[in-house]
Write an enzyme that holds these catalytic residues in place. Sequence first.
Site, mmCIF file in Angstrom:
data_model
loop_
_atom_site.group_PDB
_atom_site.id
_atom_site.type_symbol
_atom_site.label_atom_id
_atom_site.label_comp_id
_atom_site.label_asym_id
_atom_site.label_seq_id
_atom_site.Cartn_x
_atom_site.Cartn_y
_atom_site.Cartn_z
ATOM 1 N NE ARG A 127 21.166 -7.719 5.516
ATOM 2 C CZ ARG A 127 21.943 -7.158 6.444
ATOM 3 N NH1 ARG A 127 22.588 -7.897 7.293
ATOM 4 N NH2 ARG A 127 22.058 -5.852 6.482
ATOM 5 N NE ARG A 137 27.101 -12.172 6.861
ATOM 6 C CZ ARG A 137 27.209 -11.164 7.722
ATOM 7 N NH1 ARG A 137 28.379 -10.842 8.214
ATOM 8 N NH2 ARG A 137 26.136 -10.481 8.092
ATOM 9 N NE ARG A 175 31.632 -12.578 2.032
ATOM 10 C CZ ARG A 175 31.819 -12.220 3.289
ATOM 11 N NH1 ARG A 175 31.136 -11.212 3.782
ATOM 12 N NH2 ARG A 175 32.653 -12.859 4.047
ATOM 13 C CG ASP A 187 24.231 -2.715 2.230
ATOM 14 O OD1 ASP A 187 24.023 -3.723 2.932
ATOM 15 O OD2 ASP A 187 24.349 -1.574 2.705
ATOM 16 C CE1 TYR A 190 25.054 1.617 9.588
ATOM 17 C CE2 TYR A 190 22.853 2.142 8.809
ATOM 18 C CZ TYR A 190 23.705 1.328 9.524
ATOM 19 O OH TYR A 190 23.220 0.226 10.188
HETATM 20 O O1 CP3 Z 1 17.471 -8.760 2.407
HETATM 21 C C1 CP3 Z 1 18.256 -9.070 1.470
HETATM 22 O O2 CP3 Z 1 18.661 -10.239 1.311
HETATM 23 C C2 CP3 Z 1 18.625 -8.024 0.455
HETATM 24 C C3 CP3 Z 1 19.931 -7.451 0.541
HETATM 25 C C4 CP3 Z 1 20.201 -6.499 1.682
HETATM 26 C C5 CP3 Z 1 21.435 -6.479 2.381
HETATM 27 N N1 CP3 Z 1 21.403 -5.440 3.246
HETATM 28 C C6 CP3 Z 1 22.539 -7.418 2.161
HETATM 29 C C7 CP3 Z 1 23.650 -7.441 3.106
HETATM 30 C C8 CP3 Z 1 19.405 -5.489 2.209
HETATM 31 C C9 CP3 Z 1 17.973 -5.118 1.875
HETATM 32 C C10 CP3 Z 1 20.182 -4.817 3.193
HETATM 33 C C11 CP3 Z 1 19.691 -3.664 3.940
HETATM 34 C C12 CP3 Z 1 20.565 -3.004 4.904
HETATM 35 N N2 CP3 Z 1 21.910 -2.839 4.849
HETATM 36 C C13 CP3 Z 1 20.083 -2.341 6.062
HETATM 37 C C14 CP3 Z 1 18.632 -2.209 6.444
HETATM 38 C C15 CP3 Z 1 18.078 -3.438 7.050
HETATM 39 C C16 CP3 Z 1 18.695 -3.792 8.369
HETATM 40 O O3 CP3 Z 1 19.320 -4.852 8.434
HETATM 41 O O4 CP3 Z 1 18.508 -3.019 9.320
HETATM 42 C C17 CP3 Z 1 21.189 -1.816 6.728
HETATM 43 C C18 CP3 Z 1 21.166 -1.046 8.027
HETATM 44 C C19 CP3 Z 1 22.341 -2.118 5.939
HETATM 45 C C20 CP3 Z 1 23.754 -1.740 6.205
HETATM 46 C C21 CP3 Z 1 24.578 -2.928 6.413
HETATM 47 N N3 CP3 Z 1 24.951 -3.813 5.432
HETATM 48 C C22 CP3 Z 1 25.143 -3.367 7.642
HETATM 49 C C23 CP3 Z 1 24.954 -2.693 8.981
HETATM 50 C C24 CP3 Z 1 25.848 -4.535 7.354
HETATM 51 C C25 CP3 Z 1 26.710 -5.316 8.313
HETATM 52 C C26 CP3 Z 1 25.901 -6.160 9.186
HETATM 53 C C27 CP3 Z 1 26.095 -7.594 8.886
HETATM 54 O O5 CP3 Z 1 25.094 -8.320 8.821
HETATM 55 O O6 CP3 Z 1 27.268 -7.987 8.743
HETATM 56 C C28 CP3 Z 1 25.686 -4.822 5.980
HETATM 57 C C29 CP3 Z 1 26.251 -5.977 5.271
HETATM 58 C C30 CP3 Z 1 25.315 -6.818 4.470
HETATM 59 N N4 CP3 Z 1 24.255 -6.385 3.730
HETATM 60 C C31 CP3 Z 1 25.417 -8.230 4.321
HETATM 61 C C32 CP3 Z 1 24.388 -8.629 3.452
HETATM 62 C C33 CP3 Z 1 24.098 -10.009 2.941
HETATM 63 C C34 CP3 Z 1 26.486 -9.107 4.918
HETATM 64 C C35 CP3 Z 1 27.682 -8.922 4.047
HETATM 65 C C36 CP3 Z 1 28.617 -10.066 4.038
HETATM 66 O O7 CP3 Z 1 29.521 -10.050 4.888
HETATM 67 O O8 CP3 Z 1 28.476 -10.941 3.158
#
Ligand code: CP3
Length: 336
Positions: free
Chosen positions: A21, A25, A34, A71, A144
């Site tokens: 990540r 944010r 974003r 994602d 999910y």
């Molecule tokens: O690592 C990176 O920078 C690459 C991009 C990436 C994202 N999500 C961006 C993201 C990767 C590889 C993921 C993987 C992901 N997504 C997982 C597996 C890894 C982990 O964290 O366990 C899972 C379970 C998801 C599903 C997901 N996406 C959730 C549960 C959420 C909400 C949680 C949160 O942090 O708000 C997301 C949103 C998400 N994916 C964001 C980002 C940058 C935040 C989105 C935003 O509001 O800008």
Amino acid sequence: MNFLNALNGKDVWPPPLWLMRQAGRYLPEYRATRAKAGDFLSLCLNPALAEDVTLQPIRKFGFDAAILFSDILILPMALGQGLRFAEGEGPRMPPLESLAGLKPDNAPGIYAPVIETVSRLRGSLPKDTALIGFAGGPTTVACYMLDGQGGGFPRTRRLAYERPEFVKQVLNILTETTIEYLSAQVKAGADCVMLFESWAGIFPPGQFRAFVIEPNRRICKALKKRHEGLKIIGFPRLAGLMLGEYARDAGVDAIGLDSVTDIKAARAACPAGTVFQGNLDPLLLKLGGKAMEEAVEALLADVRGYPHIFNLGHGITPDVPEAHVARLVELVRQGG
Ligand code: CP3
């Protein structure tokens, strides 16, 4: 390239570094992009903007690897399952009731913008920065899809006992489409791929074997047959004592290690030479200061002499101050 050398089992010092990540944010420039995109999903599906946010942390911190900005839930969305990100709540999908709604043939057309982001990055990344493609592990994505949201996945857990055939069919579709999806990323220029099996640890051993190891094994086998020399990082988060079996049987080249597992115990459980990535508690990056500095020094001392990719045990949280990331980079670059 330091990152790929370490992934290939070479002892690189100081260890290469990137953070899960790392585009997110906690960076003001991410929040601005974003806002320009409108919302998170539109950002994932806009190749020019997704390319830019992928590069933001590389420009700022000079990490050794960039991870494609997207994602893990883009794939089920591409299969036809509705997906929205409720502000401040995380992902929401209609819980999957049958296979009838899934349309694997349509998926490549829908995830095409993500593949275009990979192609663009191939052209724009610095030559010594590796590009990591990724997908969710089938079980994590199925969690999910079946529950429709995060939070313990009670429906998935029940279905795994009561309708295992249905769960296996979902996993089969995900396994096959994940192979195509990752293969397209490699063809577009990803140097390696990572499988995020973030919820692997909620299943007991028998289900862990059938739902986590077996689909991961099929994906690794198929990808390696198609792409000679491809390296794959598996992230079976919270696998506990199943980690050794995963490392031996899933066919991955490196293990992403969560932060609750002792790295020496992990090394003892996995085949000799297993490459590890991660393990630093993400909370330390929020706290900074002495707590972070000591833990970084300790981890560096633990991994000295072994192929290791420095990273967190899970993603950066939005409340991390950028200055702490800069300090972490400085400490790792000094090599302890
Ligand atoms: O690592 C990176 O920078 C690459 C991009 C990436 C994202 N999500 C961006 C993201 C990767 C590889 C993921 C993987 C992901 N997504 C997982 C597996 C890894 C982990 O964290 O366990 C899972 C379970 C998801 C599903 C997901 N996406 C959730 C549960 C959420 C909400 C949680 C949160 O942090 O708000 C997301 C949103 C998400 N994916 C964001 C980002 C940058 C935040 C989105 C935003 O509001 O800008």
